[in-house]
Write an enzyme that holds these catalytic residues in place. Structure first.
Site, PDB file in Angstrom:
ATOM      1  N   CYS A  35       0.730  -1.355  -0.205  1.00 26.21           N
ATOM      2  CA  CYS A  35      -0.112   0.050  -0.170  1.00 26.21           C
ATOM      3  C   CYS A  35       0.857   1.189   0.221  1.00 26.21           C
ATOM      4  CB  CYS A  35      -0.833  -0.016   1.313  1.00 26.21           C
ATOM      5  SG  CYS A  35      -1.452   1.623   1.686  1.00 26.21           S
ATOM      6  N   CYS A  38      -0.154   3.708   2.720  1.00 24.88           N
ATOM      7  CA  CYS A  38       0.648   3.460   3.893  1.00 24.88           C
ATOM      8  C   CYS A  38       2.148   3.724   4.245  1.00 24.88           C
ATOM      9  CB  CYS A  38       0.406   1.695   4.168  1.00 24.88           C
ATOM     10  SG  CYS A  38      -1.402   1.341   4.112  1.00 24.88           S
TER      11      CYS A  38
END
Length: 113
Positions: A35, A38
């Site tokens: 991600c 993230c």
């Protein structure tokens, strides 16, 4: 993953003990290695873990790929999602990559409660 010694690694196995049974305000970053957003907030999460250590906030990260049952239990459908827990209950939620001042403002408000 984490450079900060103040950052908890939370799993399906220790979630109850580390988060639900803690009376402290606990911030959990639900993330995954693939991600991009993230990765953007990861340094912010580590900074927060260090800055608020000893000030009533515990900070942890939970890898949703490795720990799917906790993510599902709390309805985490997009990542990054940051959940704030107090006395085992979700008291707030942030979804997406947010700038650090946004986290600071949220944490200060929650610690003030």
């Amino acid at each position: 993953m984490a450079d900060s010694e103040n950052l908890l690694t939370v799993t399906d196995g220790n979630f109850n003990e580390e988060v639900e049974q803690s009376g402290d305000l606990t911030m959990i970053d639900f993330w995954a290695a693939w991600c991009g957003p993230c990765r953007i907030i990861a340094p912010v999460v580590e900074q927060l873990a260090d800055e608020y250590s000893g000030k009533g906030l515990r900070v942890g990260k939970l890898d949703v790929d490795q720990n799917p049952s906790t993510a599902a239990r709390y309805g985490v459908r997009s990542i990054p999602t940051v959940l704030f827990f107090k006395d085992g209950e979700v008291v707030d939620r942030l979804v997406g990559a947010m700038p650090k001042p946004y986290f600071d403002q949220k944490i200060e408000a929650l610690l003030g409660d």
